[in-house]
Design a protein around this motif. Structure first.
Motif, short mmCIF file in Angstrom:
data_model
loop_
_atom_site.label_atom_id
_atom_site.label_comp_id
_atom_site.label_asym_id
_atom_site.label_seq_id
_atom_site.Cartn_x
_atom_site.Cartn_y
_atom_site.Cartn_z
N MET A 1 0.83 -1.21 0.00
CA MET A 1 0.00 0.00 0.00
C MET A 1 0.86 1.25 0.00
O MET A 1 1.90 1.30 0.62
CB MET A 1 -0.87 0.00 1.26
CG MET A 1 -2.26 -0.54 0.98
SD MET A 1 -3.29 -0.28 2.40
CE MET A 1 -4.21 -1.81 2.40
N THR A 2 0.38 2.25 -0.67
CA THR A 2 1.14 3.49 -0.76
C THR A 2 0.67 4.44 0.33
O THR A 2 -0.47 4.88 0.30
CB THR A 2 0.91 4.15 -2.12
OG1 THR A 2 -0.41 3.84 -2.53
CG2 THR A 2 1.90 3.66 -3.14
N PRO A 4 0.08 7.78 1.96
CA PRO A 4 0.06 9.13 1.43
C PRO A 4 0.98 10.05 2.25
O PRO A 4 1.11 9.88 3.45
CB PRO A 4 -1.40 9.56 1.56
CG PRO A 4 -1.96 8.67 2.62
CD PRO A 4 -1.14 7.42 2.65
N GLU B 118 -7.42 -0.33 -7.24
CA GLU B 118 -7.65 -1.17 -6.07
C GLU B 118 -9.04 -0.89 -5.47
O GLU B 118 -9.80 -1.81 -5.15
CB GLU B 118 -6.54 -0.86 -5.05
CG GLU B 118 -6.66 -1.57 -3.73
CD GLU B 118 -5.73 -0.93 -2.67
OE1 GLU B 118 -4.61 -0.49 -3.04
OE2 GLU B 118 -6.14 -0.85 -1.51
N ASN B 152 -6.99 7.67 0.99
CA ASN B 152 -5.79 8.01 1.78
C ASN B 152 -5.50 6.95 2.84
O ASN B 152 -4.80 7.25 3.81
CB ASN B 152 -5.97 9.39 2.44
CG ASN B 152 -7.22 9.47 3.30
OD1 ASN B 152 -8.18 8.73 3.07
ND2 ASN B 152 -7.23 10.34 4.29
N ASP B 153 -6.00 5.73 2.69
CA ASP B 153 -5.82 4.69 3.70
C ASP B 153 -6.09 5.23 5.10
O ASP B 153 -5.21 5.20 5.98
CB ASP B 153 -4.39 4.11 3.66
CG ASP B 153 -4.19 3.23 2.46
OD1 ASP B 153 -5.15 2.54 2.06
OD2 ASP B 153 -3.08 3.24 1.89
N ARG B 184 -9.74 -5.15 8.75
CA ARG B 184 -8.39 -4.61 8.52
C ARG B 184 -7.94 -3.69 9.64
O ARG B 184 -6.86 -3.12 9.60
CB ARG B 184 -8.37 -3.77 7.24
CG ARG B 184 -8.44 -4.58 5.98
CD ARG B 184 -8.15 -3.62 4.84
NE ARG B 184 -8.84 -4.01 3.63
CZ ARG B 184 -9.07 -3.19 2.62
NH1 ARG B 184 -8.69 -1.92 2.69
NH2 ARG B 184 -9.69 -3.61 1.55
#
Ligand SMILES: Nc1ncnc2c1ncn2[C@@H]1O[C@H](COP(=O)(O)OP(=O)(O)OP(=O)(O)O)[C@@H](O)[C@H]1O
Ligand SMILES: [Mg+2]
Lengths: 269, 303
Positions: A1-2, A4, B118, B152-153, B184
């Motif tokens: 995962m990137t 940010p 994704e 932005n996770d 998660r």
């Protein structure tokens, strides 16, 4: 995962402009067409049509023909019109009907920054239209000086001098005020009279003294004078030129100060 | 580590009107937390304060250990927000909606592209990638709004009525996706009108009514605390005037039926039948959060 990178400070404004530019690009072709047809109509209809009736007295205006006088002035007056319509319906849509600005409030961009970006973006929009105006003026042989290249910049300043206060109004009217019902009124009672009394069609000294002073106080005449001087290359004193720019910037700054508050109110209550 | 959300006496007023009246709440990291309440309870107003957009009128609020009043930018960069309205950009395609949004959070174009792929897969919208937003169904728009909020996770995701207005199939798909997020370790804060949604998705919830929190706990503990295990729903013909006082159970008269709170619904029904009070129709079901709400406020959750 990137992961940010945290975006902080004014850098996030670049992404706002990028977003607006990508939206703008989708309607680029119709923008170009409208941007060329508008000035073409004005120059043919008013400049040449009306011009043939009044050219004999053009010397009193300080130009060879009426179209030389009215063409450059209309660049500034059109910048005002474009900025006004972008600041009314377009902005109302971004704030409410479409919620584009609402969703931006969940990004790192702060609402106060958003307003600055918004005004600057409308400045860019008017710049693009003014460049097309300049192309049409060139085609009509009206451009008399390389300084004309600066005219779209002044058009952008003129656009922002209207975009900031009018968008501030839109923000207020969408939260507590009358909303979009007020928009046609602003156009009819505000922008159209200013268009006619802007000094684009005739020197404002021709106006009754009260209207003349209104014209001097409102930003559009400053844009008209400066743009005409730049395009015709007739020169404007340095002091007068700086004075015009200062007026345009003052309106922009005051509009931003108020608009930041009204946008916070409409987007962040 | 600091709590995901911590509020003390949090209050929001609009002029004279109090939309949120001094509520206390705590959401732990990794927890899935729901606010259940009817229209106008103050759920969205609370969410908007947590999302840093709306300043609190009074009280304390900390989000991800930071102060929304001063650290809004830092909080927003680690949070995802799905507002009650989707607020998608109808000038952009489905994929662009995610990518352009990601750019605001500092993603490079390459990262924004791969993140969009994704998330489109996550939201089951891969085949709509190039479509205009206006061509999507309500459920698809909702999934896109959620996908966009994940670009932005985020450590914390706020979802204001994620499934209102969706058909059952679309709701179940969304629930499944939200459950994956929870697995998660993402902290979820959601609001809802639906008790089944709160029961499905939340570890803990608060029941809000008229700007206040009226109960707090896990779905099962709230049911255990405020209502019986089962509910017997019975109907009598309109002219019948049946007295149920001798049962010694709590009852609730609704417009079209009567609810009897009992630990053994079938037994209670047998008592009624044996005493000549056979209802024209009856149903025994497990007690739900809807019953909790009714017991607490005397009103129904969804009118
Ligand atoms: N900007 C505002 N100005 C004035 N009153 C507001 C504003 N926003 C919300 N309210 C009022 O505050 C109360 C709570 O609204 P809120 O949107 O928080 O409720 P909610 O629980 O989210 O309801 P719903 O389930 O209908 O979305 C309502 O009575 C609403 O009218
Ligand atoms: Mg709400």
């Amino acid at each position: 995962m990137t992961a940010p990178v945290a975006v902080t400070g004014p850098r996030v404004l670049l992404h706002f402009w990028e977003h607006q530019f990508i939206r703008f690009r989708k309607t680029f072709r119709s923008t170009i067409t409208a941007g060329l047809v508008g000035p073409l109509m004005y120059l043919l209809g008013i400049g040449i049509g009306l011009g043939t009736q009044v050219d004999a007295r053009a010397a009193e205006l300080g130009t060879d023909s009426y179209v030389d006088y009215v063409g450059p002035g209309l660049m500034a007056a059109s910048a005002m019109q474009l900025a006004a319509s972008e600041s009314l319906w377009q902005t109302g849509g971004l704030l409410r009907w479409r919620g584009v600005y609402v969703s931006i409030t969940s990004t790192p961009l702060a609402i106060t920054q958003l307003f600055v970006g918004h005004v600057a973006w409308i400045g860019f929009r008017t710049f693009v239209s003014a460049v097309m105006y300049l192309i049409v003026l060139l085609a009509f042989g009206i451009v008399g000086s390389p300084l004309a290249l600066l005219a779209p910049v002044v058009a952008a300043l003129t656009g922002m001098a209207f975009a900031a206060p009018i968008s501030a109004w839109t923000g207020w009217s969408m939260s507590k005020g009358p909303g979009e019902q007020s928009f046609p009124m602003i156009l009819r009672l505000g922008i159209i009279p200013l268009f006619l009394f802007s000094g684009a069609f005739y020197p404002i000294e021709q106006l009754p003294i009260v209207l003349e002073w209104i014209a001097r106080v409102v930003p559009v005449w400053h844009g008209v004078e400066l743009i005409r001087a730049l395009i015709l290359g007739e020169g404007v004193g340095l002091l007068a030129g700086l004075g015009h720019v200062a007026v345009l910037l003052s309106y922009t700054a005051a509009g931003i100060a108020v608009g930041q508050r009204t946008f916070v109110r409409v987007l962040g209550s | 580590m600091a709590m995901a959300v911590e509020a003390r006496s949090l209050t929001k007023r609009f002029g004279e009107f109090t939309a949120v009246d001094g509520i206390d709440l705590t959401v732990e990291r990794g927890e899935s937390f729901a606010m259940l309440g009817p229209n106008g309870a103050g759920k969205s107003s609370t969410m908007r304060m947590i999302s840093t957009v709306s300043p609190a009128t009074s009280g304390q609020l900390s989000v991800l250990g930071l102060d929304p009043a001063t650290d809004g930018q830092a909080i927003r960069s680690r949070m995802g927000v799905v507002a009650q309205d989707d607020n998608l950009d109808d000038a952009l395609t489905v994929r662009e909606n995610i990518m352009i949004y990601g750019r605001y959070f500092g993603l490079s174009w390459a990262a924004a592209r791969s993140k969009a792929d994704e998330l489109l897969q996550f939201a089951q919208l891969e085949d709509r990638s190039g479509a205009q937003v206006n061509s999507l169904s309500g459920g698809m728009k909702r999934r896109l709004a959620i996908a966009r909020a994940l670009v932005n996770d985020p450590d914390l995701v706020l979802l204001d009525e994620p499934t209102t207005g969706l058909d059952p199939q679309a709701r179940h798909l969304l629930w499944e996706r939200l459950y994956q997020l929870k697995e998660r370790g993402v902290t979820l804060v959601l609001t809802t009108h639906y008790m089944d949604e709160a029961e499905q998705l939340s570890d803990r919830l608060v029941v809000m009514d008229q700007a206040r929190i009226v109960a707090e706990g896990s779905p099962s503990s709230l049911i255990a605390e405020h209502v019986s295990k089962e509910v017997l729903e019975i109907r009598y013909p309109a002219e019948a005037n049946v007295d149920l006082a001798d049962l010694g159970l709590r009852t609730e008269e609704l417009a079209d039926r009567t609810l009897i709170y009992t630990d053994r619904g079938e037994d209670t029904l047998a008592v009624l039948v044996n005493s000549g009070r056979t209802p024209s129709s009856s149903l025994v079901r497990r007690a739900s959060l809807e019953d909790v709400f009714l017991a607490l406020t005397g009103r129904r959750l969804v009118e």
